[in-house]
Design a protein around this motif. Structure first.
Motif, short mmCIF file in Angstrom:
data_model
loop_
_atom_site.label_atom_id
_atom_site.label_comp_id
_atom_site.label_asym_id
_atom_site.label_seq_id
_atom_site.Cartn_x
_atom_site.Cartn_y
_atom_site.Cartn_z
N VAL A 35 0.83 -1.19 0.00
CA VAL A 35 0.00 0.00 0.00
C VAL A 35 0.87 1.25 0.00
CG1 VAL A 35 -1.77 1.28 1.23
CG2 VAL A 35 -1.83 -1.22 1.21
N ILE A 36 0.53 2.20 -0.85
CA ILE A 36 1.25 3.46 -0.91
C ILE A 36 0.45 4.50 -0.14
CG2 ILE A 36 2.07 5.29 -2.43
CD1 ILE A 36 2.58 3.27 -4.55
N ASP A 37 1.09 5.17 0.80
CA ASP A 37 0.37 6.14 1.60
C ASP A 37 0.32 7.50 0.89
OD1 ASP A 37 2.82 7.45 1.98
OD2 ASP A 37 3.19 6.47 3.89
N ASN A 38 -0.45 8.40 1.46
CA ASN A 38 -0.68 9.70 0.84
C ASN A 38 0.61 10.51 0.70
OD1 ASN A 38 -3.41 9.23 0.62
ND2 ASN A 38 -3.87 10.08 2.63
N GLN A 39 1.48 10.39 1.69
CA GLN A 39 2.71 11.17 1.66
C GLN A 39 3.61 10.74 0.51
OE1 GLN A 39 4.85 11.13 5.34
NE2 GLN A 39 6.40 12.59 4.67
N GLN A 40 3.69 9.42 0.29
CA GLN A 40 4.50 8.92 -0.82
C GLN A 40 3.92 9.36 -2.16
OE1 GLN A 40 4.20 4.80 0.21
NE2 GLN A 40 6.20 4.73 1.21
N LEU A 41 2.59 9.27 -2.30
CA LEU A 41 1.95 9.66 -3.55
C LEU A 41 2.08 11.15 -3.79
CD1 LEU A 41 0.26 8.78 -5.97
CD2 LEU A 41 -1.78 9.20 -4.61
N ARG A 42 1.92 11.93 -2.73
CA ARG A 42 2.05 13.39 -2.86
C ARG A 42 3.45 13.76 -3.31
NH1 ARG A 42 0.29 17.22 2.04
NH2 ARG A 42 -1.71 16.40 1.38
N HIS A 43 4.46 13.09 -2.74
CA HIS A 43 5.85 13.38 -3.11
C HIS A 43 6.08 13.06 -4.59
CE1 HIS A 43 10.20 13.66 -2.91
NE2 HIS A 43 10.28 12.46 -3.45
N TYR A 44 5.52 11.93 -5.05
CA TYR A 44 5.73 11.54 -6.44
C TYR A 44 5.06 12.52 -7.40
CZ TYR A 44 5.02 9.35 -10.91
OH TYR A 44 4.96 9.13 -12.24
N LEU A 45 3.76 12.74 -7.23
CA LEU A 45 3.03 13.56 -8.17
C LEU A 45 3.51 15.01 -8.15
CD1 LEU A 45 -0.62 12.21 -7.82
CD2 LEU A 45 1.03 11.78 -9.63
N PRO A 52 7.96 20.84 -16.52
CA PRO A 52 6.89 21.32 -17.41
C PRO A 52 6.73 20.50 -18.67
CG PRO A 52 8.83 22.75 -17.54
CD PRO A 52 9.07 21.79 -16.42
N LYS A 53 7.74 19.72 -19.05
CA LYS A 53 7.67 18.96 -20.29
C LYS A 53 7.13 17.54 -20.08
CE LYS A 53 11.42 21.52 -22.52
NZ LYS A 53 12.73 21.44 -23.19
N THR A 54 6.96 17.12 -18.82
CA THR A 54 6.54 15.75 -18.54
C THR A 54 5.10 15.73 -18.03
OG1 THR A 54 8.80 15.18 -17.93
CG2 THR A 54 7.07 13.66 -17.26
N PRO A 55 4.19 15.16 -18.79
CA PRO A 55 2.82 15.04 -18.29
C PRO A 55 2.76 13.97 -17.21
CG PRO A 55 3.05 13.92 -20.38
CD PRO A 55 4.36 14.60 -20.13
N PHE A 56 1.62 13.84 -16.57
CA PHE A 56 1.48 12.84 -15.52
C PHE A 56 1.68 11.44 -16.10
CE2 PHE A 56 -1.16 16.33 -13.79
CZ PHE A 56 -0.38 16.58 -12.68
N GLY A 115 8.08 30.02 -26.20
CA GLY A 115 8.35 28.60 -26.43
C GLY A 115 7.10 27.77 -26.58
N LYS A 116 5.92 28.38 -26.39
CA LYS A 116 4.64 27.66 -26.47
C LYS A 116 4.67 26.39 -25.61
CE LYS A 116 3.85 29.21 -31.24
NZ LYS A 116 3.60 28.76 -32.63
N VAL A 117 5.02 26.58 -24.35
CA VAL A 117 5.23 25.46 -23.43
C VAL A 117 4.01 25.26 -22.55
CG1 VAL A 117 6.66 24.57 -21.55
CG2 VAL A 117 7.72 25.87 -23.42
N PHE A 118 3.59 24.00 -22.40
CA PHE A 118 2.55 23.64 -21.44
C PHE A 118 3.23 23.11 -20.18
CE2 PHE A 118 0.30 23.31 -25.47
CZ PHE A 118 -0.88 23.98 -25.18
N ASP A 119 2.66 23.42 -19.04
CA ASP A 119 3.21 22.88 -17.79
C ASP A 119 2.06 22.52 -16.86
OD1 ASP A 119 2.92 24.85 -15.38
OD2 ASP A 119 3.43 26.11 -17.09
N TYR A 120 2.38 21.73 -15.83
CA TYR A 120 1.36 21.24 -14.90
C TYR A 120 1.55 21.82 -13.50
CZ TYR A 120 0.08 17.91 -18.51
OH TYR A 120 -0.35 17.34 -19.69
N LEU A 121 2.42 22.80 -13.38
CA LEU A 121 2.71 23.36 -12.06
C LEU A 121 1.90 24.60 -11.75
CD1 LEU A 121 4.38 23.47 -9.46
CD2 LEU A 121 6.15 24.71 -10.74
N LEU A 122 1.77 25.51 -12.72
CA LEU A 122 1.17 26.82 -12.47
C LEU A 122 -0.21 26.77 -11.81
CD1 LEU A 122 1.74 29.84 -12.82
CD2 LEU A 122 0.63 29.73 -15.06
N PRO A 123 -1.11 25.85 -12.20
CA PRO A 123 -2.43 25.84 -11.55
C PRO A 123 -2.37 25.53 -10.06
CG PRO A 123 -2.49 24.63 -13.62
CD PRO A 123 -1.06 24.90 -13.32
N PHE A 124 -1.28 24.91 -9.59
CA PHE A 124 -1.19 24.49 -8.19
C PHE A 124 -0.35 25.44 -7.34
CE2 PHE A 124 -2.00 20.80 -10.81
CZ PHE A 124 -3.04 20.17 -10.14
#
Length: 403
Positions: A35-45, A52-56, A115-124
């Motif tokens: 089982v993976i706990d919330n802390q491990q998952l939070r650290h990974y995601l 910015p170049k790597t999607p989930f 650079g027309k770059v998409f990223d997954y950080l800015l919304p958070f």
């Protein structure tokens, strides 16, 4: 005693060999799934968001085991948002679309023109001044006051988009104008909100409402979402600044911005946002599940009056021009749409922020709470698209063909 052991031991061995293979399988003990706990998952995601170049990624590894990650995103809607961002090419933008029924983040994506770059950080990230979006919080606090009515009249001097100390004084002059609180919300009048807060609430009550609506709190389990910050005002003028959003100290993330609209659409229920729904191991067993979390944070009547205020922004306020053509009789009879605009210069990354948080839900299906959309656009020197325009296109796409 030893005599009994000598007799029982052979019998046990005989019984073992007499048991069929099928029975042996029944008594086999399978190893428990790791089982993976919330802390491990939070650290990974969260670490994935930093690239910015790597999607989930669809799979993750932990203790030599591989796990599949199931996300809440809507690929088709995200593809549409990507196309619109490529078309408009704003300097920077964050788009969040949230399902109000379960907190699922259908879209959470950022964009940079260079650079027309998409990223997954800015919304958070939470380094963005909330501006007039905070008027939703102030309104919720004021409505809780039994002596306050959203149709109450207020007098003010000067422009409503400014906030000077002289404007907060109740001095009679021939330049005084009168307007109602609901109209002040629709047109984002800072002076009226400053006066209303000073005369009808306290810093402690405003802080309590901000906490109830998610400020200074961690809203997500699997993502290290930056906390939106609220500071208690120490003077009357500071109270007016905070209540109207006319300051750079109150900061919010785009995800939290969408949550504010979701609370209104849900009748006062805060649906906690979630991006990862569960993890499945190689045997297709669920080892972690992100349950739907919700909490009643404001009363139903308060939420209804907030909805009335936000609908005023669409019908006659700061978003009316964008939604005028879209809100035909055919659409207005089918969808309830409310929103709040905001604009301010500052924050990190530095720039002029253009906010719009909104909700849209079907009128005929009361069980469907619809979606919430938050658009934050950061402009440097030139405007490429208004946040209200992009939100309207997303709502139109999501509800295309609604009956």
């Amino acid at each position: 005693m030893y005599k009994y052991l000598l007799v029982l031991a052979p019998l046990a061995l005989i019984g073992y060999f007499l048991v069929g293979k099928d029975e042996q399988k029944k008594i086999e003990v399978k190893p428990k799934a790791s089982v993976i706990d919330n802390q491990q998952l939070r650290h990974y995601l969260s670490s994935q968001l930093l690239d910015p170049k790597t999607p989930f990624k669809q799979t993750i590894s932990h203790n030599s085991n591989s796990y599949k990650v199931n996300y809440s995103t809507d690929p088709k809607l995200e593809s549409f948002v990507r196309k619109r961002l490529r078309y408009y090419r704003p300097d920077k933008a964050a788009v969040v679309v949230m399902d109000n029924n379960n907190g699922n983040l259908l879209v959470s994506i950022g964009f940079t023109r260079q650079g027309k770059v998409f990223d997954y950080l800015l919304p958070f990230t939470g380094t963005h001044p909330a501006a007039s979006v905070f008027k939703i919080v102030t309104s919720a606090d004021l409505i809780n006051n039994e002596d306050f009515d959203i149709h109450d009249k207020f007098k003010y001097r000067g422009r409503g988009t400014t906030l000077y100390k002289y404007q907060l004084k109740n001095k009679k002059t021939r330049w005084q104008r009168t307007t109602s609180f609901d109209r002040a919300f629709a047109y984002s009048n800072n002076v009226i909100f400053g006066k209303a807060a000073i005369n009808n609430t306290t810093p402690e009550e405003l802080e309590d409402m901000a906490k109830r609506l998610g400020f200074n709190d961690s809203l997500m389990k699997e993502i290290d979402l930056a906390k939106s910050t609220f500071e208690i005002p120490q003077t009357d003028y500071a109270m007016a600044e905070i209540a109207s959003g006319f300051n750079k100290r109150t900061q919010i993330s785009p995800v939290h911005c969408a949550v504010l609209s979701s609370v209104v659409a849900n009748g006062g229920v805060l649906q906690y946002p979630r991006l990862a729904t569960n993890l499945v191991d190689e045997q297709n067993q669920t080892v972690w599940e992100n349950e739907v979390r919700k909490e009643q944070v404001i009363g139903l009547e308060t939420a209804k009056e907030l909805a009335e205020l936000m609908q005023g922004t669409i019908k006659r306020g700061t978003a009316r021009r964008t939604f005028r053509r879209y809100m035909s009789r055919r659409i207005s009879n089918k969808l309830e749409i409310g929103g709040k605009t905001g604009s301010i210069t500052g924050g990190f990354p530095f720039g002029k922020r253009d906010w719009f948080t909104s909700y849209a839900k079907p009128k005929k299906n009361l069980d469907d709470k619809g979606i919430s959309v938050c658009i934050m656009i950061i402009n440097y020197e030139k405007w490429y698209v208004k946040s209200t325009k992009l939100a309207q296109e997303i709502i139109s796409k999501y509800y295309r063909g609604i009956k």
